[in-house]
Design a protein around this motif. Structure first.
Motif: not given
Length: 317
Positions: A20-29, A38-57
């Protein structure tokens, strides 16, 4: 003490998860090894890496640095970031807002559209991530590993609707975020980017820094859209006096004093009669505000080229 587990989704299958908003607060994910999620990051972050994911929204709120997709396939995403990269990916469909040129490498079947999304906290998250809603090069893709005679990427259909790709979250916790995927409410102005223009007439409008710059720019975008004109591209960038001479030519001197207040916001509109309509709208609605607008159809395409050539150099495109 930060627990990495709070900033990781790993090894999930057939789940709906998010922050939810406020829960990541600029960290990396980190998102890895997820399938049919189904994956939702409703916040701002530093960097995000997404590896080996299949058929995700996947929805990713504003990312201050880079987002990197590796070895992912059949994923549909909505992403806002400073830098976008993919490597060894197959069939990603992405509604993108990216401040720099997106890069794909060893990737095929990639499709891109313009980011469109709204929830109340999103504008502030863009600010916290240091991103401008007007700097979006979503369609200007650089393919690091092109294959002769093949095209590894293309654009999503113009009629593509975000919700058909990344549906709104259904879990009780995430339903609390008040989302709209209505294009007219989008926090990011929807631009044509590299799509074919429907007219060879363009018009450049430039707003100077002040308390209402963003609101004024959005108002002009709405007014022009309601008259059937298309927004091709937008840019927010700092200008110096010498840049003003190059871009604004003989009217530079009246605008130079305004440059010290901060970055300008430039809009390019396309459509037959764009210059005349833009000038009359600005006279009607923004009579007390100094705005640069192309003088004539003849000079407008040069104005657009002058401005965006300068802006691309500034931003190191």
């Amino acid at each position: 003490q930060i627990d990495p587990k709070d900033y990781t989704f790993s090894g999930l299958k057939d789940e709906t998860v998010g922050r939810l908003p406020g829960k990541v607060a600029g960290q990396q994910f980190v998102i890895q090894d997820c399938e049919n999620c189904k994956i939702y990051i409703f916040d701002h972050s530093a960097t995000i890496t997404i590896d080996d994911c299949v058929n995700c929204q996947i929805f990713l709120g504003p990312i201050k640095g880079s987002v990197f997709f590796r070895n992912c396939k059949d994923c549909k995403c909505v992403v806002a970031c400073q830098q976008f990269r993919t490597r060894d990916c197959r069939k990603l469909e992405v509604f993108l807002c990216c401040a720099t040129q997106p890069i794909i490498e060893s990737s095929t079947g990639m499709k891109f559209g313009c980011f469109q999304y709204y929830y109340p906290e999103l504008a502030l998250q863009f600010k916290d991530a240091g991103l401008s809603i007007f700097n979006n090069t979503w369609s200007n893709i650089h393919d690091f590993t092109p294959v002769s005679g093949e095209n590894n990427w293309g654009l999503l259909p113009e009629t593509a609707v975000v919700q058909d790709y990344v549906p709104l979250p259904s879990s009780e916790e995430l339903k609390a975020v008040r989302i709209s995927t209505d294009a007219t409410k989008s926090i990011i102005p929807i631009t044509r980017g590299r799509r074919q223009k429907n007219s060879d007439e363009s018009c450049l409008a430039v707003f100077f820094a002040g308390d209402y710059t963003t609101a004024n720019a959005r108002k002009l975008i709405d007014e022009m859209a309601s008259k059937g004109f298309q927004l091709v591209q937008t840019k927010e960038v700092l200008m110096k006096a010498e840049d003003a001479h190059r871009v604004f030519q003989q009217s530079a001197s009246e605008f130079i004093p305004l440059l010290e207040k901060g970055p300008v916001v430039a809009l390019e509109f396309s459509g037959d009669g764009a210059v005349e309509q833009c000038r009359s709208t600005i006279n009607e609605i923004f009579s007390g505000t100094k705005v640069f607008v192309s003088e004539s159809k003849a000079s407008a395409s040069q104005d657009v080229d002058n401005f965006y050539n300068f802006a691309d150099m500034q931003m190191g495109m």
